[in-house]
Design a protein around this motif. Structure first.
Motif, PDB file in Angstrom:
ATOM      1  N   PRO A 141      46.651  22.158 -42.970  1.00 48.43           N
ATOM      2  CA  PRO A 141      47.951  21.956 -43.069  1.00 48.43           C
ATOM      3  C   PRO A 141      48.833  21.007 -42.282  1.00 48.43           C
ATOM      4  CG  PRO A 141      47.319  24.307 -42.772  1.00 48.43           C
ATOM      5  CD  PRO A 141      46.111  23.485 -42.440  1.00 48.43           C
ATOM      6  N   LEU A 142      48.215  20.547 -41.153  1.00 44.96           N
ATOM      7  CA  LEU A 142      48.604  19.616 -40.277  1.00 44.96           C
ATOM      8  C   LEU A 142      48.493  18.201 -40.782  1.00 44.96           C
ATOM      9  CD1 LEU A 142      47.104  20.779 -36.707  1.00 44.96           C
ATOM     10  CD2 LEU A 142      49.558  20.982 -37.522  1.00 44.96           C
ATOM     11  N   VAL A 143      47.667  18.009 -41.827  1.00 42.81           N
ATOM     12  CA  VAL A 143      47.612  16.850 -42.338  1.00 42.81           C
ATOM     13  C   VAL A 143      48.914  16.430 -42.986  1.00 42.81           C
ATOM     14  CG1 VAL A 143      46.539  15.578 -44.430  1.00 42.81           C
ATOM     15  CG2 VAL A 143      45.200  16.844 -42.815  1.00 42.81           C
ATOM     16  N   TRP A 144      49.820  17.424 -43.307  1.00 43.85           N
ATOM     17  CA  TRP A 144      50.921  17.092 -44.243  1.00 43.85           C
ATOM     18  C   TRP A 144      52.133  17.423 -43.024  1.00 43.85           C
ATOM     19  CZ3 TRP A 144      49.434  15.428 -48.643  1.00 43.85           C
ATOM     20  CH2 TRP A 144      48.369  15.776 -49.126  1.00 43.85           C
ATOM     21  N   SER A 145      52.079  18.421 -42.512  1.00 37.28           N
ATOM     22  CA  SER A 145      53.272  18.508 -41.494  1.00 37.28           C
ATOM     23  C   SER A 145      53.318  17.933 -40.297  1.00 37.28           C
ATOM     24  CB  SER A 145      53.343  19.944 -41.164  1.00 37.28           C
ATOM     25  OG  SER A 145      52.232  20.310 -40.545  1.00 37.28           O
ATOM     26  N   TRP A 158      49.898  13.035 -37.190  1.00 35.98           N
ATOM     27  CA  TRP A 158      49.615  12.558 -36.036  1.00 35.98           C
ATOM     28  C   TRP A 158      48.650  13.387 -35.144  1.00 35.98           C
ATOM     29  CZ3 TRP A 158      54.529  12.633 -37.981  1.00 35.98           C
ATOM     30  CH2 TRP A 158      54.881  11.506 -38.507  1.00 35.98           C
ATOM     31  N   THR A 159      48.874  14.713 -34.822  1.00 37.96           N
ATOM     32  CA  THR A 159      48.126  15.634 -34.410  1.00 37.96           C
ATOM     33  C   THR A 159      46.562  15.933 -35.130  1.00 37.96           C
ATOM     34  OG1 THR A 159      50.022  16.972 -33.278  1.00 37.96           O
ATOM     35  CG2 THR A 159      47.854  17.933 -33.515  1.00 37.96           C
ATOM     36  N   ALA A 160      46.945  15.979 -36.353  1.00 42.58           N
ATOM     37  CA  ALA A 160      45.776  16.100 -37.152  1.00 42.58           C
ATOM     38  C   ALA A 160      44.599  15.103 -37.088  1.00 42.58           C
ATOM     39  CB  ALA A 160      46.049  16.172 -38.896  1.00 42.58           C
ATOM     40  N   ARG A 161      45.201  13.814 -37.100  1.00 41.33           N
ATOM     41  CA  ARG A 161      44.333  12.673 -36.717  1.00 41.33           C
ATOM     42  C   ARG A 161      43.342  12.809 -35.244  1.00 41.33           C
ATOM     43  NH1 ARG A 161      45.417   8.422 -33.204  1.00 41.33           N
ATOM     44  NH2 ARG A 161      43.930   6.486 -33.324  1.00 41.33           N
ATOM     45  N   GLU A 162      44.269  13.141 -34.208  1.00 42.84           N
ATOM     46  CA  GLU A 162      43.724  13.277 -33.004  1.00 42.84           C
ATOM     47  C   GLU A 162      42.462  14.431 -32.987  1.00 42.84           C
ATOM     48  OE1 GLU A 162      46.927  13.966 -30.061  1.00 42.84           O
ATOM     49  OE2 GLU A 162      47.459  11.866 -30.326  1.00 42.84           O
ATOM     50  N   ARG A 163      42.867  15.488 -33.603  1.00 36.56           N
ATOM     51  CA  ARG A 163      42.016  16.700 -33.716  1.00 36.56           C
ATOM     52  C   ARG A 163      40.713  16.595 -34.585  1.00 36.56           C
ATOM     53  NH1 ARG A 163      45.147  22.144 -34.409  1.00 36.56           N
ATOM     54  NH2 ARG A 163      42.986  22.884 -34.554  1.00 36.56           N
ATOM     55  N   LEU A 223      40.102  14.682 -44.603  1.00 36.59           N
ATOM     56  CA  LEU A 223      41.241  15.137 -43.965  1.00 36.59           C
ATOM     57  C   LEU A 223      41.864  13.887 -43.403  1.00 36.59           C
ATOM     58  CD1 LEU A 223      40.456  18.848 -42.993  1.00 36.59           C
ATOM     59  CD2 LEU A 223      41.485  17.915 -44.922  1.00 36.59           C
ATOM     60  N   LEU A 224      40.894  13.424 -42.515  1.00 36.02           N
ATOM     61  CA  LEU A 224      41.211  12.077 -41.533  1.00 36.02           C
ATOM     62  C   LEU A 224      41.782  10.989 -42.425  1.00 36.02           C
ATOM     63  CD1 LEU A 224      41.229  10.776 -38.819  1.00 36.02           C
ATOM     64  CD2 LEU A 224      38.871  10.001 -39.112  1.00 36.02           C
ATOM     65  N   ALA A 225      41.028  10.668 -43.448  1.00 38.08           N
ATOM     66  CA  ALA A 225      41.704   9.513 -44.173  1.00 38.08           C
ATOM     67  C   ALA A 225      43.114   9.762 -44.720  1.00 38.08           C
ATOM     68  CB  ALA A 225      40.785   9.402 -45.440  1.00 38.08           C
ATOM     69  N   GLN A 226      43.363  11.101 -45.365  1.00 33.92           N
ATOM     70  CA  GLN A 226      44.532  11.652 -45.926  1.00 33.92           C
ATOM     71  C   GLN A 226      45.572  11.495 -44.511  1.00 33.92           C
ATOM     72  OE1 GLN A 226      45.648  12.157 -49.190  1.00 33.92           O
ATOM     73  NE2 GLN A 226      47.537  12.081 -48.224  1.00 33.92           N
ATOM     74  N   SER A 227      45.260  11.838 -43.705  1.00 29.82           N
ATOM     75  CA  SER A 227      46.284  11.737 -42.249  1.00 29.82           C
ATOM     76  C   SER A 227      46.889  10.547 -42.143  1.00 29.82           C
ATOM     77  CB  SER A 227      45.712  12.261 -41.135  1.00 29.82           C
ATOM     78  OG  SER A 227      45.155  13.703 -41.332  1.00 29.82           O
ATOM     79  N   LEU A 228      45.681   9.465 -42.401  1.00 31.41           N
ATOM     80  CA  LEU A 228      45.950   8.131 -42.071  1.00 31.41           C
ATOM     81  C   LEU A 228      46.754   7.251 -43.181  1.00 31.41           C
ATOM     82  CD1 LEU A 228      42.337   7.513 -40.568  1.00 31.41           C
ATOM     83  CD2 LEU A 228      44.675   7.336 -39.386  1.00 31.41           C
ATOM     84  N   VAL A 229      46.933   7.835 -44.486  1.00 34.08           N
ATOM     85  CA  VAL A 229      47.621   6.938 -45.643  1.00 34.08           C
ATOM     86  C   VAL A 229      48.847   6.266 -45.051  1.00 34.08           C
ATOM     87  CG1 VAL A 229      48.389   7.375 -47.763  1.00 34.08           C
ATOM     88  CG2 VAL A 229      46.253   8.057 -47.434  1.00 34.08           C
ATOM     89  N   TYR A 230      49.615   7.204 -44.349  1.00 37.55           N
ATOM     90  CA  TYR A 230      51.021   6.501 -44.031  1.00 37.55           C
ATOM     91  C   TYR A 230      51.058   6.314 -42.728  1.00 37.55           C
ATOM     92  CZ  TYR A 230      52.904   6.944 -48.709  1.00 37.55           C
ATOM     93  OH  TYR A 230      53.166   7.051 -50.085  1.00 37.55           O
ATOM     94  N   LEU A 231      50.204   5.922 -41.845  1.00 39.43           N
ATOM     95  CA  LEU A 231      50.233   5.954 -40.263  1.00 39.43           C
ATOM     96  C   LEU A 231      49.929   4.560 -40.046  1.00 39.43           C
ATOM     97  CD1 LEU A 231      48.740   9.136 -38.458  1.00 39.43           C
ATOM     98  CD2 LEU A 231      50.900   8.700 -39.475  1.00 39.43           C
ATOM     99  N   HIS A 232      49.716   3.542 -41.162  1.00 37.33           N
ATOM    100  CA  HIS A 232      49.681   2.194 -41.102  1.00 37.33           C
ATOM    101  C   HIS A 232      48.609   1.828 -39.997  1.00 37.33           C
ATOM    102  CE1 HIS A 232      53.673   2.103 -42.783  1.00 37.33           C
ATOM    103  NE2 HIS A 232      53.940   2.833 -42.112  1.00 37.33           N
TER     104      HIS A 232
END
Length: 629
Positions: free
Chosen positions: A43-47, A50-55, A75-84
Motif C-alpha cells: 500500500p505504501l507504493v501508492w500512498s 518515498w518510504t516504500a523505496r527505503e524499506r 514494488l521498488l520499480a513502481q515506487s520509483l516511476v514518478y520519483l525521477h
C-alpha cells in the motif's frame, strides 16, 4: 442486532460502488519467506512511495528466492516511476526481470514487462519504449490482466505523444479510456485522463488539457496518492503555461515544488526548477529566470529538457545584450536535439528556429531574425497542417465524442446496477421491524447517486465558449468558428480575412500599475473591439494580451480598412489607473484566406508572422501577410 448488521452491510455495499481498492501489484498466491513484509509495503507504493523505496531497498538479499526478488523489484520499480530516479528505475526493472523464472506468476511477468517500457521512455529511448509497451499491452490483454493492459496502453499513448505521433496517441488512448471506464477503477481513469491532458497540451488545445488534468487531479486527491497528485499538478501548471496564464502556472509549479520538498524528494527538484525557469523566461523576467535555469541545468535532468532550458537562456542572454552567452546556449541546444534523431521534425526541433529568431531580434540583427523566422514558420506550418488536417480533426472529434458517449452510457449503467442492488436489499429486509428505515436509506442513496451522476454528466457537456475575464469569445470558440467558415468558403466565391492584435508593452503595464489594471486594459480593449464589429464579424481573446478578429466576406483591402480603423480607435482608448490615464497601443497582423491558407492553423500563422513584423518594426502599426495568388 440482525437489523443493525444488515443496515451496516447496506452502507458498506453503497460505498463499495463508488470506491475501489488500491491497484493490485503482487500476485494473490505469492508465498514464502518475506511475502508478508512485501504485502505490508505494497500500500505504501501508492500512498508513500518515498518510504516504500527505503524499506524495499533494505530488503535486498542476494540469497533471496527468485520469486521474492522479482516481486520486491516490481514494488521498488513502481515506487520509483514518478520519483525521477530513472537510473534506479532501470536497475530495479532489470533485476526484477532477471529474477523471473518459467514458473513465475503471470502478474509479475506482465507488470515488469510494462515497467520495462516505462523505464525506456524515462531514459529517452522512445523507439524502444513504443515497441515494448505495445507488446506489454497486447500480452497483458491476452492474459486477462486488464489493469496492467490499461496502464501499458496509457504509457504507450504518452510515448506516442512525446514522439510527436499524435494520431496514434489518440487511437491508443481511446482504447485505454474505454477499458478504464468499463472497469470503474478511479486510478486507471485518472491515469488515462492525465495522459489525455499531456496529449491535448501538445496539440495546443489547452482548455481541454486543463479539464483532463483537473479530472485526474481530483481522482488522485480522493485516492490520497501524493506523488500522482504532484504529477497532475505539474501537468496542470504546464498547460497553464502554454495557454498564456503564467501567473496560474507559477502558482501550480510552486505547489508541485512544495509537495515534493515536503517528502524530501530531490528528484522533483529539476522538474520544479524547469517549470519555474521556463515560465519566468516566457514572461520576460530574465533576471529571475537565468539563475533558476542555471540551477536546473546543474540538477541532472533529462537532456531534451535541458535543450528547452538552453533555448530560453539564449533569448534571455540576448535580451541582456550578451551575444556570446546567447549563441553558446543555442548551439548547445542544437547539439542536444541533433543527437536525438527521434525528435527530428517535432516541436522540440522546430522550436530551435523560433529561439534563434527571438535571439536575433533581441540582439537587433533583424536580417538573421527574419531568416530564422521564415524557417520556423515554414516548418511549423507543415507540422500544424499535419496535426490539423481534416482527417485528424474529424478523427479527434469522433474519438472524443465516442469517449464521452461511453462515459454517459457507463454512468447510466452504474446507476441502474445501483438501483437493482438497493432494490434487492429492500426485499431482503422487508420482514424486519426497521425495514422502513432501510427503505429510506435506499431512497436517499438513489437520490444521491442520481445527483452525483447528473453532476458528472454536466461536467462532460460542451465547455464554455466565453473568456471569463473579458466576456468575449475564447480561443476554442473562435477557432471552431474559423474552421466552419473556411470549410464553407468556395474557391473564388467569397473572401475571409483575420486581424490578429497584440497589446504593446503589456508586461510593462502590469509591472507598473499591477495586474488588476492590466485586467481593466484587456476588458476595455475587448469592449472597444466588440463595439466596432460589423454584422457577422467575431472577436475573441486567444492568448494573454492577444485578440483575433474573424471577418467573413472581407477581402484583403477590406481587412486593411478594418485594421486602420482599429488602430485609430485604439489611439483614443484611455484606461484609468489612479493617476494619469493609460494610453494603449497595439501591433496588428492581417491575413486573408486563399491557397495555402485554407485551414485555421495556416491562416493564423500568416497573421502571426505579420504581427511579428509589426512588433519588430516599431509597434503601434499593422502589417499585411504576403498576398496569395
Amino acid at each position: 442486532m440482525t437489523v443493525l448488521f444488515r443496515l451496516l452491510l447496506c452502507v458498506l455495499l453503497a460505498q463499495a460502488a463508488v470506491s475501489r481498492a488500491q491497484p493490485e501489484l503482487l500476485p494473490a498466491l505469492l508465498g514464502g519467506s518475506g511475502a508478508g513484509e512485501l504485502r505490508a509495503i505494497e500500500p505504501l507504493v501508492w500512498s508513500d512511495p518515498w518510504t516504500a523505496r527505503e524499506r524495499l531497498m533494505a530488503l535486498g538479499d542476494a540469497d533471496a528466492a527468485p520469486t521474492f526478488e522479482a516481486a520486491r523489484n516490481l514494488l521498488l520499480a513502481q515506487s520509483l516511476v514518478y520519483l525521477h530516479r530513472n537510473d534506479e528505475l532501470a536497475e530495479a526493472v532489470a533485476a526484477g526481470n532477471a529474477a523471473l523464472e518459467g514458473s513465475s506468476p503471470a502478474r509479475l511477468r506482465h507488470y515488469l514487462a510494462m515497467l520495462d517500457g516505462v523505464s525506456a521512455a524515462r531514459q529517452g529511448d522512445l523507439d524502444g519504449a513504443l515497441g515494448r509497451l505495445a507488446t506489454a499491452a497486447a500480452e497483458a490483454r491476452g492474459a486477462d490482466l486488464g489493469g496492467i493492459a490499461v496502464l501499458a496502453t496509457a504509457e504507450l499513448g504518452y510515448a506516442h505523444t512525446h514522439a510527436g505521433n499524435y494520431e496514434q496517441a489518440l487511437q491508443v488512448l481511446q482504447g485505454a479510456a474505454e477499458a478504464a471506464l468499463a472497469s470503474g477503477d478511479a486510478f486507471l481513469v485518472a491515469v488515462v485522463d492525465e495522459v489525455y491532458g499531456v496529449l491535448y497540451a501538445y496539440l495546443d488545445e489547452y482548455d481541454r488539457a486543463i479539464r483532463y488534468f483537473r479530472q485526474a487531479l481530483a481522482n488522485y486527491e480522493t485516492l490520497a496518492y501524493p506523488v500522482y497528485v504532484a504529477e497532475a499538478v505539474y501537468g496542470l501548471a504546464t498547460a497553464y503555461r502554454y495557454s498564456g496564464d503564467r501567473e496560474a502556472a507559477l502558482a501550480a509549479f510552486r505547489r508541485y515544488r512544495d509537495i515534493m520538498a515536503a517528502h524530501g524528494d530531490a528528484g522533483g527538484r529539476f522538474s520544479a526548477l524547469y517549470g519555474l525557469g521556463m515560465t519566468h523566461a516566457e514572461m520576460g523576467n530574465c533576471e529571475t529566470a537565468l539563475p533558476v535555469i542555471a540551477e536546473a541545468l546543474g540538477a541532472g535532468g533529462p537532456t531534451d529538457y535541458d535543450a528547452e532550458l538552453l533555448k530560453r537562456a539564449a533569448v534571455c542572454h540576448a535580451r541582456q545584450g550578451d551575444s556570446t552567452a546567447a549563441t553558446a546556449a543555442l548551439a548547445r541546444a542544437r547539439e542536444i536535439i541533433g543527437g536525438m534523431p527521434e525528435l527530428a521534425g517535432t516541436r522540440w526541433d522546430i522550436g530551435l528556429d523560433k529561439a534563434e529568431a527571438d535571439m536575433h531580434a533581441a540582439l537587433g540583427t533583424y536580417e538573421e531574425a527574419y531568416r530564422a523566422l521564415d524557417r520556423y514558420q515554414a516548418r511549423q506550418l507543415a507540422l500544424q497542417r499535419e496535426n490539423a488536417s481534416e482527417r485528424s480533426l474529424s478523427q479527434r472529434a469522433a474519438l472524443e465524442n465516442a469517449r464521452q458517449a461511453l462515459q454517459i452510457e457507463l454512468l447510466q449503467e452504474q446507476a441502474r446496477v445501483r438501483s437493482l442492488e438497493i432494490g434487492q436489499q429492500q426485499r431482503e429486509l422487508r420482514n424486519e421491524r426497521l425495514g422502513f428505515i432501510l427503505l429510506a436509506v435506499g431512497l436517499v442513496s438513489v437520490v444521491a447517486v442520481v445527483l452525483w451522476r447528473l453532476r458528472d454528466l454536466r461536467r462532460y457537456r460542451a465547455l464554455s465558449t466565453r473568456d471569463s475575464l473579458t466576456g468575449i469569445a475564447n480561443r476554442r470558440h473562435i477557432f471552431d468558428r474559423l474552421e466552419d467558415l473556411l470549410e464553407g468558403l468556395a474557391p473564388g466565391r467569397g473572401s475571409l480575412s483575420v486581424v490578429l492584435l497584440d497589446v504593446d508593452d503589456f508586461k510593462a503595464i502590469n509591472d507598473r500599475h499591477g495586474h488588476p489594471v492590466g485586467d481593466r486594459v484587456l476588458q476595455a480593449l475587448a469592449a472597444s473591439l466588440a463595439g466596432m464589429l460589423r454584422p457577422g464579424d467575431e472577436v475573441a481573446r486567444v492568448g494573454g494580451e492577444e485578440f483575433l478578429l474573424v471577418l467573413p466576406r472581407t477581402d484583403r483591402d477590406g481587412a486593411v480598412q478594418v485594421a486602420a480603423r482599429l488602430r485609430e480607435t485604439l489611439r483614443e482608448l484611455r484606461v484609468a489607473a489612479g493617476g494619469a490615464p493609460i494610453k494603449v497601443t497595439a501591433s496588428i497582423g492581417v491575413a486573408t484566406a486563399g491557397p495555402g491558407r485554407d485551414n485555421p492553423a495556416a491562416l493564423y500563422a500568416a497573421a502571426d508572422e505579420a504581427l511579428y513584423r509589426a512588433k519588430a518594426s516599431g509597434k503601434n502599426r499593422f502589417e499585411l501577410a504576403a498576398a496569395v495568388s
